[in-house]
Design a protein around this motif. Structure first.
Motif, PDB file in Angstrom:
ATOM      1  N   LEU A 165      -2.494  35.249 -30.668  1.00  0.00           N
ATOM      2  CA  LEU A 165      -3.515  35.748 -29.748  1.00  0.00           C
ATOM      3  C   LEU A 165      -3.779  37.234 -29.990  1.00  0.00           C
ATOM      4  O   LEU A 165      -4.943  37.685 -30.018  1.00  0.00           O
ATOM      5  CB  LEU A 165      -3.063  35.517 -28.304  1.00  0.00           C
ATOM      6  CG  LEU A 165      -4.016  35.993 -27.196  1.00  0.00           C
ATOM      7  CD1 LEU A 165      -5.372  35.308 -27.345  1.00  0.00           C
ATOM      8  CD2 LEU A 165      -3.423  35.705 -25.828  1.00  0.00           C
ATOM      9  N   ALA A 166      -2.709  37.997 -30.178  1.00  0.00           N
ATOM     10  CA  ALA A 166      -2.865  39.435 -30.452  1.00  0.00           C
ATOM     11  C   ALA A 166      -3.638  39.655 -31.741  1.00  0.00           C
ATOM     12  O   ALA A 166      -4.485  40.556 -31.830  1.00  0.00           O
ATOM     13  CB  ALA A 166      -1.496  40.101 -30.535  1.00  0.00           C
ATOM     14  N   ARG A 167      -3.360  38.824 -32.768  1.00  0.00           N
ATOM     15  CA  ARG A 167      -4.057  38.948 -34.043  1.00  0.00           C
ATOM     16  C   ARG A 167      -5.549  38.704 -33.873  1.00  0.00           C
ATOM     17  O   ARG A 167      -6.385  39.400 -34.450  1.00  0.00           O
ATOM     18  CB  ARG A 167      -3.468  37.944 -35.041  1.00  0.00           C
ATOM     19  CG  ARG A 167      -3.990  38.034 -36.454  1.00  0.00           C
ATOM     20  CD  ARG A 167      -3.498  39.267 -37.153  1.00  0.00           C
ATOM     21  NE  ARG A 167      -4.487  40.326 -37.179  1.00  0.00           N
ATOM     22  CZ  ARG A 167      -4.265  41.521 -37.681  1.00  0.00           C
ATOM     23  NH1 ARG A 167      -3.080  41.825 -38.181  1.00  0.00           N
ATOM     24  NH2 ARG A 167      -5.216  42.435 -37.683  1.00  0.00           N
ATOM     25  N   ARG A 168      -5.900  37.709 -33.052  1.00  0.00           N
ATOM     26  CA  ARG A 168      -7.308  37.425 -32.809  1.00  0.00           C
ATOM     27  C   ARG A 168      -7.993  38.578 -32.092  1.00  0.00           C
ATOM     28  O   ARG A 168      -9.127  38.944 -32.423  1.00  0.00           O
ATOM     29  CB  ARG A 168      -7.442  36.146 -31.984  1.00  0.00           C
ATOM     30  CG  ARG A 168      -7.033  34.872 -32.721  1.00  0.00           C
ATOM     31  CD  ARG A 168      -7.227  33.655 -31.838  1.00  0.00           C
ATOM     32  NE  ARG A 168      -6.751  32.441 -32.488  1.00  0.00           N
ATOM     33  CZ  ARG A 168      -6.780  31.251 -31.922  1.00  0.00           C
ATOM     34  NH1 ARG A 168      -7.250  31.112 -30.694  1.00  0.00           N
ATOM     35  NH2 ARG A 168      -6.326  30.192 -32.571  1.00  0.00           N
ATOM     36  N   LEU A 169      -7.310  39.152 -31.103  1.00  0.00           N
ATOM     37  CA  LEU A 169      -7.877  40.284 -30.375  1.00  0.00           C
ATOM     38  C   LEU A 169      -8.066  41.485 -31.290  1.00  0.00           C
ATOM     39  O   LEU A 169      -9.081  42.185 -31.223  1.00  0.00           O
ATOM     40  CB  LEU A 169      -6.973  40.648 -29.193  1.00  0.00           C
ATOM     41  CG  LEU A 169      -6.903  39.611 -28.058  1.00  0.00           C
ATOM     42  CD1 LEU A 169      -5.833  40.020 -27.046  1.00  0.00           C
ATOM     43  CD2 LEU A 169      -8.256  39.468 -27.376  1.00  0.00           C
ATOM     44  N   ILE A 170      -7.084  41.721 -32.151  1.00  0.00           N
ATOM     45  CA  ILE A 170      -7.172  42.838 -33.095  1.00  0.00           C
ATOM     46  C   ILE A 170      -8.333  42.615 -34.058  1.00  0.00           C
ATOM     47  O   ILE A 170      -9.127  43.538 -34.332  1.00  0.00           O
ATOM     48  CB  ILE A 170      -5.843  42.999 -33.865  1.00  0.00           C
ATOM     49  CG1 ILE A 170      -4.739  43.469 -32.914  1.00  0.00           C
ATOM     50  CG2 ILE A 170      -6.004  43.979 -35.028  1.00  0.00           C
ATOM     51  CD1 ILE A 170      -3.344  43.395 -33.516  1.00  0.00           C
ATOM     52  N   ASP A 171      -8.453  41.391 -34.583  1.00  0.00           N
ATOM     53  CA  ASP A 171      -9.539  41.088 -35.514  1.00  0.00           C
ATOM     54  C   ASP A 171     -10.893  41.244 -34.832  1.00  0.00           C
ATOM     55  O   ASP A 171     -11.869  41.716 -35.445  1.00  0.00           O
ATOM     56  CB  ASP A 171      -9.393  39.665 -36.049  1.00  0.00           C
ATOM     57  CG  ASP A 171      -8.264  39.546 -37.061  1.00  0.00           C
ATOM     58  OD1 ASP A 171      -7.724  40.587 -37.479  1.00  0.00           O
ATOM     59  OD2 ASP A 171      -7.906  38.402 -37.417  1.00  0.00           O
ATOM     60  N   ALA A 172     -10.973  40.839 -33.556  1.00  0.00           N
ATOM     61  CA  ALA A 172     -12.228  40.971 -32.823  1.00  0.00           C
ATOM     62  C   ALA A 172     -12.605  42.447 -32.670  1.00  0.00           C
ATOM     63  O   ALA A 172     -13.780  42.815 -32.784  1.00  0.00           O
ATOM     64  CB  ALA A 172     -12.106  40.316 -31.450  1.00  0.00           C
ATOM     65  N   ARG A 173     -11.593  43.292 -32.449  1.00  0.00           N
ATOM     66  CA  ARG A 173     -11.852  44.734 -32.325  1.00  0.00           C
ATOM     67  C   ARG A 173     -12.293  45.334 -33.663  1.00  0.00           C
ATOM     68  O   ARG A 173     -13.152  46.206 -33.719  1.00  0.00           O
ATOM     69  CB  ARG A 173     -10.595  45.439 -31.853  1.00  0.00           C
ATOM     70  CG  ARG A 173     -10.176  45.107 -30.429  1.00  0.00           C
ATOM     71  CD  ARG A 173     -10.812  46.045 -29.431  1.00  0.00           C
ATOM     72  NE  ARG A 173     -10.361  45.803 -28.092  1.00  0.00           N
ATOM     73  CZ  ARG A 173     -10.447  46.705 -27.119  1.00  0.00           C
ATOM     74  NH1 ARG A 173     -10.942  47.894 -27.372  1.00  0.00           N
ATOM     75  NH2 ARG A 173     -10.076  46.402 -25.905  1.00  0.00           N
ATOM     76  N   GLN A 231     -16.600  38.152 -38.130  1.00  0.00           N
ATOM     77  CA  GLN A 231     -15.501  37.309 -38.575  1.00  0.00           C
ATOM     78  C   GLN A 231     -16.018  35.967 -39.046  1.00  0.00           C
ATOM     79  O   GLN A 231     -16.988  35.429 -38.515  1.00  0.00           O
ATOM     80  CB  GLN A 231     -14.512  37.061 -37.435  1.00  0.00           C
ATOM     81  CG  GLN A 231     -13.836  38.330 -36.931  1.00  0.00           C
ATOM     82  CD  GLN A 231     -12.878  37.988 -35.809  1.00  0.00           C
ATOM     83  OE1 GLN A 231     -11.805  37.460 -36.071  1.00  0.00           O
ATOM     84  NE2 GLN A 231     -13.281  38.247 -34.584  1.00  0.00           N
ATOM     85  N   LYS A 232     -15.324  35.436 -40.034  1.00  0.00           N
ATOM     86  CA  LYS A 232     -15.648  34.091 -40.502  1.00  0.00           C
ATOM     87  C   LYS A 232     -15.104  33.087 -39.509  1.00  0.00           C
ATOM     88  O   LYS A 232     -13.990  33.229 -39.024  1.00  0.00           O
ATOM     89  CB  LYS A 232     -15.061  33.845 -41.896  1.00  0.00           C
ATOM     90  CG  LYS A 232     -15.713  34.681 -42.976  1.00  0.00           C
ATOM     91  CD  LYS A 232     -15.106  34.348 -44.339  1.00  0.00           C
ATOM     92  CE  LYS A 232     -15.765  35.177 -45.432  1.00  0.00           C
ATOM     93  NZ  LYS A 232     -15.181  34.868 -46.776  1.00  0.00           N
ATOM     94  N   SER A 233     -15.862  32.071 -39.221  1.00  0.00           N
ATOM     95  CA  SER A 233     -15.393  31.039 -38.291  1.00  0.00           C
ATOM     96  C   SER A 233     -14.417  30.124 -38.982  1.00  0.00           C
ATOM     97  O   SER A 233     -14.369  30.057 -40.179  1.00  0.00           O
ATOM     98  CB  SER A 233     -16.596  30.232 -37.780  1.00  0.00           C
ATOM     99  OG  SER A 233     -17.280  29.654 -38.866  1.00  0.00           O
TER     100      SER A 233
END
Length: 203
Positions: free
Chosen positions: A187-195, A201-203
């Protein structure tokens, strides 16, 4: 084992034997089957990797490999390597084949696998096993024969069952903690990538 603590050799209270060595695929056209195999790397955090995480190895259908199929509550030890590792076979791993680098300790009558695992892997007992390991510094080996000579002292059956329950509860809690940590990290990785990348981002 009696109703009181009893001292005996490990080989007298349990069956102690090595897994099966690597077998080359038969070239005579005889049928083969692919079976999940437990190696040293599959002894993880005092448990054994589940069947769906194990490597599949081809064996001749006519071989006696099923004699090395592990059962629930078997205690597994690394027979070779620099690190002494332990694993208690659970329902998710039973039926797999132990490789030749694994020693199987199968509880006999009056011995509870979880309690035996707790004893063998304890900080008190582990040094007794370490001194039996032989060979070069980079590749130590442990023989079932030497391991079987060790004296063990287990409590009465009722106490063993309580210890085994504690062991399984601890393993369940440990796995749950690892799974929760992995979920948090993902979850943290997704939040970081979103930032970092926003909608790019590629789906």
């Amino acid at each position: 084992m009696s109703s009181t603590d009893t001292t005996s050799r490990l080989a007298d209270a349990c069956r102690v034997f090595s897994g099966v060595g690597a077998q080359r695929r038969s070239d005579d056209g005889s049928p083969c089957r692919r079976l999940p195999v437990i190696g040293i790397r599959d002894l993880q955090d005092s448990a054994v990797a589940p069947l769906d995480a194990l490597d599949l190895v081809e064996f001749s259908a006519s071989s006696k490999v099923m004699a090395y199929e592990v059962r629930e509550d078997d205690v597994l030890l690394s027979g070779r390597g620099t690190l002494l590792k332990f694993g208690l076979v659970g329902g998710e791993s039973k039926g797999a084949i132990a490789s030749g680098n694994i020693i199987i300790v199968r509880p006999g009558p009056g011995v509870v696998g979880g309690a035996l695992f707790a004893l063998l892997s304890s900080d008190v007992f582990r040094p007794k096993i370490e001194v039996l390991r032989r060979g070069a510094t980079t590749l130590l080996s442990l023989s079932p024969k030497d391991l079987g000579k060790l004296e063990i002292n287990l409590p009465p059956l009722g106490e063993q069952q309580k210890i085994a329950a504690l062991v399984k509860d601890a393993q369940i809690a440990h796995r749950a903690g690892l799974e929760a940590a992995e979920i948090r990290r993902s979850l943290a990785r997704r939040l970081i990538d979103a930032r970092l990348f926003g909608d790019n981002q590629k789906s």
